[in-house]
Design an enzyme around this catalytic site. Structure first.
Site, PDB file in Angstrom:
ATOM      1  N   ASP A 172      -5.302   2.094  -2.781  1.00  0.00           N
ATOM      2  CA  ASP A 172      -6.286   1.028  -2.970  1.00  0.00           C
ATOM      3  C   ASP A 172      -7.620   1.391  -2.324  1.00  0.00           C
ATOM      4  OD1 ASP A 172      -4.555  -0.701  -4.346  1.00  0.00           O
ATOM      5  OD2 ASP A 172      -3.711  -1.455  -2.471  1.00  0.00           O
TER       6      ASP A 172
ATOM      7  N   TYR B 130       3.984   7.250   4.600  1.00  0.00           N
ATOM      8  CA  TYR B 130       2.717   6.620   4.969  1.00  0.00           C
ATOM      9  C   TYR B 130       2.626   6.467   6.481  1.00  0.00           C
ATOM     10  CZ  TYR B 130       1.630   5.177   0.160  1.00  0.00           C
ATOM     11  OH  TYR B 130       1.318   5.160  -1.178  1.00  0.00           O
TER      12      TYR B 130
END
EC number: 5.4.99.12
Length: 243
Positions: A51, A111
């Site tokens: 994003d 992540y």
């Protein structure tokens, strides 16, 4: 001929990975320079679309192109020369079998989420870390994080824009380390729901601040409104993708 590439980038200033009509994107920058260098229209396919404001240290993508006189290392050098002002760096390119798919061949995605836990605001790490000024209970964060590990219905931990057909995912790892004022969350899974990592982090911070119920209760509700806020994108990094 199929190429596999690994890229790192700073997400600040981009609308995200995916190409947008009216805003700069990482995908657009890479496709533009690769098309110029290889003298044909290149379309890249990515392991996971990040994003706006999210960073990557080991994003993976693939693309198809005719055989080129440029060797992979020459493509790397040329791309980095053209993108040197964009905070996008190509780390590696290699020729792979045509069955390889950056998204569907992935077996695990890793992540990191970074928090700077101090009262004073950030300068050097602004837009690279989430500034949390209140004192956080690290032991409680670690305890509650373990209830998220494993196979669960993560309905409470996905955004309203998530397009996945169901919210069942298996979280392989969620660990938290602390080094001075920096707190790093490590999350690994084959796949994640939209905003899942950021909502998990935001929820754990809210629990550690005494603002929310336990993770097990939030999971059982299967409703986004019971979880914590979505942590800002600036602290999230796609670390690497396993194949």
């Amino acid at each position: 001929m199929r190429y596999k590439a690994i890229v790192e980038y700073v997400g600040t200033g981009f609308s995200g990975w995916q190409k947008q009509m009216s805003a700069p994107s990482v995908q657009e920058e890479l496709e533009s320079v690769l098309s110029f260098l290889l003298k044909e229209k290149i379309a890249v396919n990515v392991a996971g679309r990040t994003d706006a404001g999210v960073h990557a240290l080991g994003q993976v993508f693939h693309f198809d192109a005719r055989e080129s006189t440029l060797q992979p290392f020459q493509i790397v050098n040329a791309v980095n020369y053209h993108l040197k002002e964009k905070l996008i760096v190509l780390l590696k390119i290699e020729i792979v079998d045509e069955t390889f798919d950056a998204r569907f061949s992935a077996i695990r995605r890793h992540y990191q989420y970074k928090i700077t836990n101090r009262k004073t605001p950030l300068a050097v790490f602004k837009n690279r870390s989430w500034h949390v000024p209140q004192t956080l209970n690290l032991d409680l964060i670690r305890e509650q994080a373990q209830y998220l590990v494993g196979k669960h219905d993560f309905q409470s931990f996905r955004s309203s824009k998530c397009g996945a057909s169901n919210a069942i995912r298996t979280l392989d790892r969620l660990e938290v380390e602390k080094n001075g004022e920096e707190m790093i969350f490590h999350a690994s899974a084959k796949s994640f729901l939209h905003h899942q990592v950021r909502i998990m982090v935001g929820t754990l911070v809210a629990i550690a601040s005494g603002k929310l119920m336990s993770v097990t209760e939030i999971l059982s509700k299967k409703n986004r409104r019971y979880a914590g806020p979505t942590a800002p994108p600036c602290g999230l990094y796609l670390l690497k993708v396993d194949y």
